[in-house]
Design an enzyme around this catalytic site. Structure first.
Site, PDB file in Angstrom:
ATOM      1  N   LYS A 149      -5.699  10.483  17.119  1.00 44.48           N
ATOM      2  CA  LYS A 149      -6.942  10.404  16.331  1.00 44.48           C
ATOM      3  C   LYS A 149      -8.143  10.756  17.202  1.00 44.48           C
ATOM      4  O   LYS A 149      -9.290  10.590  16.807  1.00 44.48           O
ATOM      5  CB  LYS A 149      -7.118   9.001  15.756  1.00 44.48           C
ATOM      6  CG  LYS A 149      -5.868   8.496  15.049  1.00 44.48           C
ATOM      7  CD  LYS A 149      -6.147   7.851  13.764  1.00 44.48           C
ATOM      8  CE  LYS A 149      -4.912   7.122  13.271  1.00 44.48           C
ATOM      9  NZ  LYS A 149      -4.581   7.486  11.909  1.00 44.48           N
ATOM     10  N   ASP A 195      -8.661  -3.203  16.589  1.00 49.42           N
ATOM     11  CA  ASP A 195      -7.942  -1.992  16.233  1.00 49.42           C
ATOM     12  C   ASP A 195      -8.962  -0.850  16.280  1.00 49.42           C
ATOM     13  O   ASP A 195      -9.792  -0.706  15.376  1.00 49.42           O
ATOM     14  CB  ASP A 195      -7.358  -2.168  14.822  1.00 49.42           C
ATOM     15  CG  ASP A 195      -6.823  -0.866  14.237  1.00 49.42           C
ATOM     16  OD1 ASP A 195      -6.983   0.188  14.867  1.00 49.42           O
ATOM     17  OD2 ASP A 195      -6.254  -0.926  13.129  1.00 49.42           O
ATOM     18  N   GLN A 214      -9.790   4.273  14.539  1.00 48.94           N
ATOM     19  CA  GLN A 214     -10.746   5.212  13.931  1.00 48.94           C
ATOM     20  C   GLN A 214     -12.077   5.273  14.685  1.00 48.94           C
ATOM     21  O   GLN A 214     -12.981   5.985  14.259  1.00 48.94           O
ATOM     22  CB  GLN A 214     -11.020   4.814  12.469  1.00 48.94           C
ATOM     23  CG  GLN A 214      -9.814   4.826  11.573  1.00 48.94           C
ATOM     24  CD  GLN A 214      -9.266   6.230  11.335  1.00 48.94           C
ATOM     25  OE1 GLN A 214      -9.933   7.229  11.595  1.00 48.94           O
ATOM     26  NE2 GLN A 214      -8.039   6.306  10.869  1.00 48.94           N
ATOM     27  N   HIS A 252      -5.928  -2.162   8.224  1.00 47.93           N
ATOM     28  CA  HIS A 252      -4.769  -1.264   8.100  1.00 47.93           C
ATOM     29  C   HIS A 252      -3.521  -2.134   8.269  1.00 47.93           C
ATOM     30  O   HIS A 252      -3.574  -3.138   8.980  1.00 47.93           O
ATOM     31  CB  HIS A 252      -4.880  -0.233   9.234  1.00 47.93           C
ATOM     32  CG  HIS A 252      -3.857   0.853   9.220  1.00 47.93           C
ATOM     33  ND1 HIS A 252      -2.578   0.667   9.669  1.00 47.93           N
ATOM     34  CD2 HIS A 252      -3.937   2.149   8.834  1.00 47.93           C
ATOM     35  CE1 HIS A 252      -1.912   1.814   9.563  1.00 47.93           C
ATOM     36  NE2 HIS A 252      -2.712   2.726   9.059  1.00 47.93           N
ATOM     37  N   CYS A 255      -2.395   2.882   3.847  1.00 46.56           N
ATOM     38  CA  CYS A 255      -1.831   1.761   4.617  1.00 46.56           C
ATOM     39  C   CYS A 255      -2.785   0.566   4.586  1.00 46.56           C
ATOM     40  O   CYS A 255      -2.941  -0.131   5.602  1.00 46.56           O
ATOM     41  CB  CYS A 255      -1.520   2.152   6.059  1.00 46.56           C
ATOM     42  SG  CYS A 255      -0.380   3.516   6.189  1.00 46.56           S
TER      43      CYS A 255
HETATM   44  N1  PMP Z   1      -5.335   1.307  12.391  1.00 44.19           N
HETATM   45  C1  PMP Z   1      -6.085   2.156  11.693  1.00 44.19           C
HETATM   46  C2  PMP Z   1      -7.452   1.734  11.238  1.00 44.19           C
HETATM   47  C3  PMP Z   1      -5.611   3.429  11.385  1.00 44.19           C
HETATM   48  O1  PMP Z   1      -6.350   4.265  10.680  1.00 44.19           O
HETATM   49  C4  PMP Z   1      -4.310   3.785  11.839  1.00 44.19           C
HETATM   50  C5  PMP Z   1      -3.738   5.148  11.502  1.00 44.19           C
HETATM   51  N2  PMP Z   1      -3.831   5.508  10.177  1.00 44.19           N
HETATM   52  C6  PMP Z   1      -3.581   2.855  12.576  1.00 44.19           C
HETATM   53  C7  PMP Z   1      -4.125   1.630  12.836  1.00 44.19           C
HETATM   54  C8  PMP Z   1      -2.213   3.154  13.086  1.00 44.19           C
HETATM   55  O2  PMP Z   1      -2.224   4.226  13.973  1.00 44.19           O
HETATM   56  P1  PMP Z   1      -0.848   4.899  14.428  1.00 44.19           P
HETATM   57  O3  PMP Z   1      -0.136   5.304  13.163  1.00 44.19           O
HETATM   58  O4  PMP Z   1      -1.282   6.083  15.224  1.00 44.19           O
HETATM   59  O5  PMP Z   1      -0.090   3.904  15.204  1.00 44.19           O
END
Ligand code: PMP
Length: 412
Positions: free
Chosen positions: A227, A201, A204, A124, A367
Site C-alpha cells: 500500500k 493499524d 492506509q 478492517h 473487509c
Molecule cells: N488494515 C487496513 C485498514 C487495510 O486497508 C488493509 C488492507 N485492505 C489491511 C489492514 C490488511 O492489509 P494486508 O491485506 O496487506 O495484510
C-alpha cells in the site's frame, strides 16, 4: 514546497500506460494495492540478478550481500517511521500478519479474563478478528468506540469506553472505507493514562502521511508494503523494545533461535525471534526502494497533493444526484478514499460499468462488515486515489458514474 510534477511521476509507473477494455486505465483501487514505480521494480529485479541468496545463514559473498541489503532496509524503515531502535522493526508478510503477531504474542500473554480490549467501529477485519478471537479465548470484553454521524471517531465515546479495565486499545490510523484520519495520539494518551497499550493499524496511512511512531505514542504500529509502492508479501510490525523483549515468538523455525536441543529451545534477540523462516528478501529490497521514492518526492508534496485531490473529488462527487457518500464530506483530516452508492444500484453492478470505461474501483464490504452494517448497507463502491492520479481521473470517474446512472435509468 516543490509543486508535484505529475507527468514525471506518472512516467515512473509503467502500468499506467496500459489500456483496460480499450480505454485508458484510470486506476482508483489504491486502497487495495498501489502500483509500483520503475525504481521499485528495478530494485527487486536487480536483487534477483545480482544478490539473490538467503539472509543471516551462509557466510559466502552473495549471502553477505543479501544480508546487508536486508538489514539496510530495516535501518531505512526505522528512520522512515522514527522508531527509536532498529530492533523494533520486524519484517512480516504484511499488516494482517503484524496485527496477528501482536494478538497471538502480547495478547496471549498479557490479556486475562475480565480485561477490556477497546477497538473502533471502523476497523478492517485484520484489526478486529484478532482481538475478537483473543477476547473469546480469554473471556475478556471487546468494546467498540462508536462514530459520529459524519463518520469520524467519537472521542467522547472513546473517553467513556477506555477505563481502568482496559489493557489494549487498537485503532486504524486511516479508515479504508471512510478515508478519515483518526487522532491516534489522543487515543494513545487515553490508553496510556489507564496503563493500556496502543496498537495502530497503519495500512492506509503509511505512504500518504508522515509517520512518527514516537510522536504518535504508538506501542505497536503495523503496515503493508503493497500500500506504499512496494511489492505484496512484505510488511512491518513496529513494537516498543521493552514490549517486544517481554513477548514470546508465535512462529518457530529457522533463524529465530539462540540454542535448540531435543527437548528445549531458547530464542534469538529481537527482532530475529519474530522472523522465523526465510523472509521475503526481494520484497524487503522493494520496500527500501519505495521508501527512497517517497522521500525523494517528500511527504509535504505528497500530503498537499492528496489534499488537492480530496477537495476536488469531494466537490465533484457531491454534485452527483442520487450518490450517497459515506464518511466525512469535508476534506479536513481525511485522505482521498471515497466510498459511495448510487441510488439502489448494487455496488458490484456499478463497479462493472465503471470497469468497462477503464475505471478500476473496488466494490464490496472492504473487509469491514460491521461498519457496513452500521452504515446500513451490504456493500459500497470505493474509489481511492494516489500520487499518480490526476484531476482528469476525477472527471473521468464522474462521467462514468453519470453514464452508469443513465444506463440504469434507461433499463428501468
Ligand atoms: N488494515 C487496513 C485498514 C487495510 O486497508 C488493509 C488492507 N485492505 C489491511 C489492514 C490488511 O492489509 P494486508 O491485506 O496487506 O495484510
Amino acid at each position: 514546497m516543490d509543486k508535484i510534477d505529475i507527468e514525471k511521476i506518472r512516467n515512473d509507473f509503467p502500468i499506467l500506460k496500459k489500456k483496460i477494455n480499450d480505454e485508458k486505465l484510470i486506476y482508483l483501487d489504491n486502497a487495495a494495492t498501489v502500483q509500483m514505480p520503475k525504481e521499485v521494480l528495478t530494485a527487486c529485479d536487480t536483487f534477483y540478478h545480482d544478490a539473490y541468496s538467503n539472509v543471516h545463514r551462509s557466510s559466502h559473498t552473495l549471502a553477505i550481500k543479501a544480508t546487508q541489503i536486508y538489514e539496510t532496509v530495516r535501518k531505512k524503515v526505522q528512520k522512515f517511521i522514527n522508531a527509536a531502535d532498529t530492533s523494533e522493526i520486524i519484517f512480516t508478510s504484511g499488516c494482517t500478519a503484524s496485527l496477528n503477531l501482536v494478538a497471538l504474542s502480547w495478547g496471549e500473554s498479557f490479556i486475562s479474563a475480565g480485561d477490556e480490549i477497546v477497538i473502533t467501529a471502523m476497523e478492517h477485519h485484520s484489526n478486529l478478528i484478532p482481538w475478537q478471537q483473543l477476547a473469546l479465548r480469554k473471556k475478556a470484553k471487546l468494546k467498540f468506540i462508536e462514530l459520529t454521524p459524519d463518520g469520524r471517531l467519537d472521542m467522547n465515546d472513546a473517553a467513556q469506553k477506555i477505563t481502568s479495565k482496559t489493557k489494549l486499545v487498537a485503532a486504524v490510523h486511516v479508515s479504508n472505507v471512510l478515508g478519515v484520519i483518526n487522532p491516534i495520539k489522543k487515543l494513545a494518551s487515553l490508553a496510556h493514562k489507564v496503563g493500556a497499550i496502543m496498537v495502530v493499524d497503519g495500512a492506509q496511512a503509511v505512504g500518504h502521511i508522515p509517520i512518527d511512531v514516537q510522536q504518535l505514542e504508538a506501542d505497536f504500529y503495523a503496515f503493508s508494503g503493497h500500500k506504499m509502492l512496494a511489492p505484496t508479501g512484505v510488511g512491518v510490525l513496529y513494537g516498543r523494545k521493552y514490549l517486544l523483549e517481554k513477548m514470546t515468538p508465535v512462529m518457530y523455525g529457522g533463524e529465530m533461535i539462540e540454542h535448540v536441543s531435543r527437548f528445549t529451545s531458547s530464542w534469538a534477540e529481537i527482532p530475529f525471534k519474530f522472523e522465523a523462516g526465510t523472509p521475503n528478501i526481494a520484497g524487503v529490497r522493494g520496500l527500501g526502494a519505495a521508501i527512497d521514492y517517497l522521500n525523494k518526492i517528500s511527504f509535504q508534496t505528497i500530503t498537499e497533493y492528496e489534499q488537492e485531490l480530496t477537495d476536488c473529488a469531494l466537490n465533484a462527487l457531491k454534485k452527483i444526484t442520487a450518490l450517497t457518500i459515506y464518511g466525512p464530506l469535508t476534506s479536513k483530516e481525511r485522505l482521498p478514499i471515497f466510498s459511495f452508492n448510487l441510488d439502489k444500484i448494487h455496488a458490484h453492478d456499478l463497479a462493472t460499468i465503471l470497469d468497462a470505461e477503464g475505471v478500476e474501483v473496488r466494490a464490496g464490504h472492504h473487509c469491514a462488515e460491521p461498519l457496513m452494517t452500521d452504515l446500513g448497507v451490504i456493500a459500497t463502491v470505493r474509489a481511492s486515489f494516489y500520487i499518480y492520479n490526476t484531476e482528469k481521473d476525477i472527471d473521468i470517474l464522474v462521467e462514468a458514474i453519470e453514464k452508469a446512472k443513465d444506463f440504469f435509468n434507461h433499463g428501468n
